[in-house]
Design an enzyme around this catalytic site. Sequence first.
Site, short mmCIF file in Angstrom:
data_model
loop_
_atom_site.label_atom_id
_atom_site.label_comp_id
_atom_site.label_asym_id
_atom_site.label_seq_id
_atom_site.Cartn_x
_atom_site.Cartn_y
_atom_site.Cartn_z
N LYS A 241 0.67 -1.11 -0.09
CA LYS A 241 -0.01 0.07 0.16
C LYS A 241 0.82 1.34 0.14
O LYS A 241 0.27 2.35 -0.24
CB LYS A 241 -0.95 -0.11 1.23
CG LYS A 241 -2.22 -1.02 1.02
CD LYS A 241 -2.93 -0.92 2.60
CE LYS A 241 -4.08 -1.95 2.40
NZ LYS A 241 -5.01 -1.99 3.58
N ARG A 242 2.06 0.98 0.73
CA ARG A 242 2.78 2.40 0.80
C ARG A 242 3.35 2.87 -0.74
O ARG A 242 3.82 3.78 -0.95
CB ARG A 242 4.10 2.21 1.66
CG ARG A 242 5.12 1.35 1.02
CD ARG A 242 6.31 1.30 1.91
NE ARG A 242 7.40 0.32 1.58
CZ ARG A 242 7.27 -1.00 1.48
NH1 ARG A 242 6.50 -1.71 1.98
NH2 ARG A 242 8.36 -1.87 0.95
#
Length: 477
Positions: A241-242
């Site tokens: 997700k980062r």
Amino acid sequence: MTEKLRVRFAPSPTGYLHIGGVRTALFNYLYARHHGGAFLLRIEDTDIQRSTEASVQAILDGMAWLGLDCDEPTVRQSERNEIYQEHIERLLAEGKAYPCYCSKEELESRRNEALRQGRDPKYDGRCRDGVTPVAGQEPAIRFKAPHAGTTEMVDLIRGPISFENSQLDDLIIRRSFGTPTYNLCVVVDDALMEMTHIIRGDDHINNTPKQILLYQTLGYEVPRYAHLPMILGPDKTRLSKRHGATSVMAYREMGYLPEALLNYLARLGWGYGDEEIFSLDELIEKFSLEGVSKAAAVFNPEKLDWLNHHYIKTGDPERLARLFNEILAEKGMIPEAYPEEKLGDLTEVVKCQQDKRKTLVEMAEMSTYFFESQITIDEKAGTKFLKPGILPVLETLAARLEGLEAFTAETVQRAFEAVMDETEMKLGKIAQPVRVALTGGTVSPGIFEMVAVLGKARVLERMRSAIAWIESRPEAD
């Protein structure tokens, strides 16, 4: 191939449908279609604590949006528990599995002790040859794996791989609270569903020897394996997700086209010469496991944007208008979706922008002036371009436009050219003030197309408002 090839995509419904999972599904789909085989979907939802119906629906929605259709009804492991239990009981009856009464705390303590002593922290096998049942405690069931020899396979991507059986664990096939585990379920399902090939991520390589031994012990034919390289983020760490969106439906919400995402994911770890643009039919025709790289693939958002722009630029405007309509409604940029009979208006909005926009959301964000009844002129843009000296030009152009019977890009262009001749001004000096007057800002599609799409009534109304805006400014006095 003489046998009917059968492959599957088997996600766990414990969250959204991840980009890495979609790439696995796509490669299975392409391999099946290329060889005239069958592509199946199996939902691996035996983890009742983490699996959700919302996640199941997200998987189905993502597959439908991408057009990865399956050849048989979807299978759900949660509906097959009786089958797994039968196999476990059979292994117990044949002495190929055994009950284990070791508690979680005991196992963790022994594991830590083994690590301190520099030993392999696998299960030490103390229940393997029989123990006295513990009153009131339900045992886990372990598979009695061979501890001598090797387990070998020929990976269709990585080549021959050998595993020392002495390094393998007596894996748990049924938990103490009664549910079967992944390795047991996947083997039983793949065998009974007659899978010929297992194409999956390389994070499963360590599971493969355990599963091969289960196949052999149960008397099932071992399928052929192909392990795909993982997908990394731009910083070369595992995609997460980062790095941005990793859910496939998030890309739909961001205005990407399914064909662009499929094309991009196909090129993540697979290649066919120097070609970059592939339709789904072309991917089916050209795909092979020989073209899959052993190295990890790096996700490049800019490359995806480039591909999406290509598919928007070359796409059918009417189809794009339907997708654009959904985006506009979902983002609340229009009160409600355009009805079918009015989609022609939206198609014209798409046509005048599709050669410039990278995503449908970008197109929507740059199209607000097409849908607003009134616009607000940006103060900075107005101050720069809507000066008193442009008043006569706007008035002359408004008169020319008002006199047009047909209001098309061609007739609008002729009106501009007539004003350019009368005022001896170049298009750039006229177009930007008109753009600010009609959109409130300095960015729009081609000026003639944009004016034509707005329509005569709105154009004249906004030009008159811009003239009044100029006249209201102190510098106009």
